[in-house]
Design a protein around this motif. Structure first.
Motif, short mmCIF file in Angstrom:
data_model
loop_
_atom_site.label_atom_id
_atom_site.label_comp_id
_atom_site.label_asym_id
_atom_site.label_seq_id
_atom_site.Cartn_x
_atom_site.Cartn_y
_atom_site.Cartn_z
N SER A 32 -23.16 -27.02 23.88
CA SER A 32 -24.68 -26.94 23.63
C SER A 32 -25.26 -25.80 24.46
CB SER A 32 -25.30 -28.20 24.58
OG SER A 32 -26.59 -28.19 24.43
N PHE A 33 -24.84 -25.05 25.47
CA PHE A 33 -25.05 -23.87 25.98
C PHE A 33 -24.78 -22.77 25.10
CE2 PHE A 33 -23.19 -20.48 28.04
CZ PHE A 33 -24.15 -19.48 28.38
N PHE A 34 -23.53 -22.83 24.95
CA PHE A 34 -22.89 -21.61 24.16
C PHE A 34 -23.91 -21.26 22.56
CE2 PHE A 34 -20.44 -19.23 21.03
CZ PHE A 34 -20.16 -18.31 21.82
N GLU A 35 -24.01 -22.40 21.88
CA GLU A 35 -24.72 -22.45 20.83
C GLU A 35 -26.07 -21.88 20.85
OE1 GLU A 35 -26.13 -25.55 17.13
OE2 GLU A 35 -24.96 -26.10 18.59
N GLU A 36 -26.95 -22.46 22.05
CA GLU A 36 -28.37 -21.80 22.06
C GLU A 36 -28.28 -20.25 22.59
OE1 GLU A 36 -32.35 -22.96 24.39
OE2 GLU A 36 -30.46 -24.08 24.93
N PHE A 37 -27.25 -19.82 23.45
CA PHE A 37 -27.22 -18.75 24.25
C PHE A 37 -26.70 -17.69 22.94
CE2 PHE A 37 -24.85 -15.08 26.04
CZ PHE A 37 -25.99 -14.71 26.82
N GLN A 38 -25.82 -17.97 22.16
CA GLN A 38 -25.32 -17.07 21.11
C GLN A 38 -26.48 -16.62 20.23
OE1 GLN A 38 -21.47 -17.12 18.43
NE2 GLN A 38 -22.84 -18.65 17.67
N ARG A 39 -27.20 -17.70 19.85
CA ARG A 39 -28.54 -17.39 19.06
C ARG A 39 -29.53 -16.66 19.56
NH1 ARG A 39 -30.49 -20.74 14.51
NH2 ARG A 39 -32.35 -20.12 14.21
N TYR A 40 -29.75 -16.83 20.98
CA TYR A 40 -30.50 -16.02 21.80
C TYR A 40 -30.08 -14.49 22.01
CZ TYR A 40 -33.04 -14.33 25.96
OH TYR A 40 -33.77 -13.53 26.81
N PHE A 41 -28.87 -14.64 22.19
CA PHE A 41 -28.20 -13.24 22.21
C PHE A 41 -28.33 -12.43 20.92
CE2 PHE A 41 -24.41 -10.38 21.75
CZ PHE A 41 -24.35 -9.55 22.79
N LEU A 42 -27.98 -12.90 19.85
CA LEU A 42 -28.13 -12.20 18.58
C LEU A 42 -29.64 -11.96 18.24
CD1 LEU A 42 -25.68 -14.65 16.45
CD2 LEU A 42 -25.62 -11.97 16.88
N ARG A 43 -30.63 -12.93 18.75
CA ARG A 43 -32.02 -12.56 18.35
C ARG A 43 -32.49 -11.40 19.19
NH1 ARG A 43 -35.10 -11.00 15.97
NH2 ARG A 43 -37.05 -11.86 15.31
N SER A 44 -31.90 -11.49 20.23
CA SER A 44 -32.14 -10.22 21.30
C SER A 44 -31.87 -9.10 20.80
CB SER A 44 -31.75 -10.74 22.78
OG SER A 44 -32.36 -11.82 23.27
N VAL A 45 -30.87 -8.81 20.25
CA VAL A 45 -30.00 -7.58 20.00
C VAL A 45 -30.21 -7.05 18.52
CG1 VAL A 45 -28.39 -7.72 21.75
CG2 VAL A 45 -27.62 -8.43 19.51
N LEU A 46 -30.65 -7.87 17.85
CA LEU A 46 -30.79 -7.66 16.30
C LEU A 46 -32.16 -7.77 15.77
CD1 LEU A 46 -27.80 -9.39 14.68
CD2 LEU A 46 -28.03 -7.08 14.93
N SER A 47 -32.67 -6.83 14.72
CA SER A 47 -33.97 -7.05 14.35
C SER A 47 -33.95 -8.22 13.35
CB SER A 47 -34.32 -5.74 13.35
OG SER A 47 -33.59 -5.54 12.52
N THR A 48 -35.26 -8.46 12.83
CA THR A 48 -35.35 -9.95 12.11
C THR A 48 -34.24 -10.20 11.01
OG1 THR A 48 -37.86 -9.99 12.77
CG2 THR A 48 -36.75 -11.30 11.14
N LYS A 49 -34.21 -9.46 10.13
CA LYS A 49 -33.27 -9.67 8.79
C LYS A 49 -31.72 -9.48 9.23
CE LYS A 49 -32.67 -10.07 4.46
NZ LYS A 49 -32.77 -11.22 3.76
N PRO A 50 -31.26 -8.52 10.01
CA PRO A 50 -30.01 -8.65 10.33
C PRO A 50 -29.54 -9.86 10.96
CG PRO A 50 -30.71 -6.72 10.75
CD PRO A 50 -31.98 -7.29 10.34
N PHE A 51 -30.52 -10.44 11.93
CA PHE A 51 -30.47 -11.70 12.70
C PHE A 51 -30.29 -13.07 11.66
CE2 PHE A 51 -32.71 -15.64 14.22
CZ PHE A 51 -31.82 -16.01 15.33
N GLU A 52 -31.22 -12.71 10.64
CA GLU A 52 -31.20 -13.75 9.69
C GLU A 52 -29.91 -13.79 8.88
OE1 GLU A 52 -34.71 -13.04 7.54
OE2 GLU A 52 -36.15 -14.18 9.09
N ASN A 53 -29.44 -12.55 8.43
CA ASN A 53 -28.15 -12.59 7.83
C ASN A 53 -27.13 -13.02 8.43
OD1 ASN A 53 -29.26 -11.33 5.51
ND2 ASN A 53 -28.92 -9.36 6.12
N PHE A 54 -27.07 -12.79 9.91
CA PHE A 54 -25.81 -13.59 10.55
C PHE A 54 -26.05 -15.09 10.66
CE2 PHE A 54 -22.93 -14.47 13.73
CZ PHE A 54 -21.72 -13.43 13.76
#
Length: 270
Positions: A32-54
């Motif tokens: 549960s933690f990893f799923e949330e943190f992975q999403r948080y991590f990606l959202r933090s290091v990518l702009s909106t469109k690349p994040f949505e693409n991932f």
């Protein structure tokens, strides 16, 4: 969040200290933690469109070649060097704790979405009541991540906040960036504090705090861990203006491995 345990630790030095424990021993808790943190991590290091693409990739969908290439090239800055990758993940874990657990967090600047080896301020937090500028604390954090004892990175934190260290070398560019982000913000206590950041920093105003954070799997802190942090800005800041927070996460290496496998290795296989 039940897996994050926070403890105030009394110390015989001129700083305040907290221990933050990520207790992830149960598989369901970790997942549960990893799923949330992975999403948080990606959202933090990518702009909106690349994040949505991932997110599309995680859903089993395919991207156009140019979009996949962009993602690979963009994320290579994070994954190509293991030490830098570890530093970025540590900084993001600390920010994740702040956003999830610190009730009076008003706004945060950082961490950087690039290599942690690049110069700059790691993380700046604004806490307090947004409508009452006198209550708002600005904390400038220097964050170090290690698989060993946090004491192995202590000298780097002292150097950063030393008289001739990197704090004043880097803070002005961060003030400029923060001012730009607040250009069109509505008037509030927070925006008043932001506009006055230079004076708060240069005068060592009581609203200014400095923070030392260490992220490690080893919970072996003693009363004397980081004791020389009490000498940083000696005579300029009170005990309450020096903050030490240690984030202990037993499964740090598992998190690093799983992020690499789920993100970078997945991209390379496409």
């Amino acid at each position: 969040m039940s897996y994050i345990l926070i403890e105030d630790i009394p110390v015989n030095h001129e700083f305040m200290k907290k221990h933050i424990n990520f207790v992830l021993n149960e598989k369901n808790t970790y997942d549960s933690f990893f799923e949330e943190f992975q999403r948080y991590f990606l959202r933090s290091v990518l702009s909106t469109k690349p994040f949505e693409n991932f997110l599309l990739i995680l859903d089993g969908k395919e991207l156009e070649h140019k979009e996949l290439k962009y993602l690979k090239n963009n994320l290579s800055r994070i994954f190509k060097n293991q030490q830098h990758f570890k530093g970025i993940v540590g900084e993001q874990l600390f920010a994740f704790y702040y956003h999830k657990m610190v009730d009076d967090l008003l706004w945060a600047h950082g961490p950087k979405g690039r290599s942690s080896a690049e110069p700059g301020i790691d993380f700046i937090t604004f806490t307090g009541n947004k409508d009452t500028k006198e209550t708002i604390k600005i904390t400038v954090w220097e964050t170090k991540t290690t698989e060993n004892s946090v004491t192995t990175r202590a000298s780097q934190i002292y150097d950063f906040f030393s008289e001739n260290g990197s704090f004043e070398e880097n803070i002005d560019s961060e003030i400029t960036a923060i001012h730009q982000l607040f250009d069109n913000a509505e008037d509030s206590g927070l925006t008043e504090v932001v506009r006055d950041l230079y004076n708060i920093v240069i005068n060592r105003d009581e609203r200014l705090c400095i923070g030392a954070s260490g992220i490690t799997p080893l919970n072996n802190s003693t009363d004397n861990t980081f004791k020389k942090f009490a000498e940083c800005f000696l005579g300029e800041l009170s005990k309450e203006q020096r903050l030490v927070k240690f984030l202990f996460i037993d499964l740090l290496n598992t998190v690093l491995d799983d992020l690499r496998e789920n993100i970078w290795n997945k991209l390379q296989a496409m």
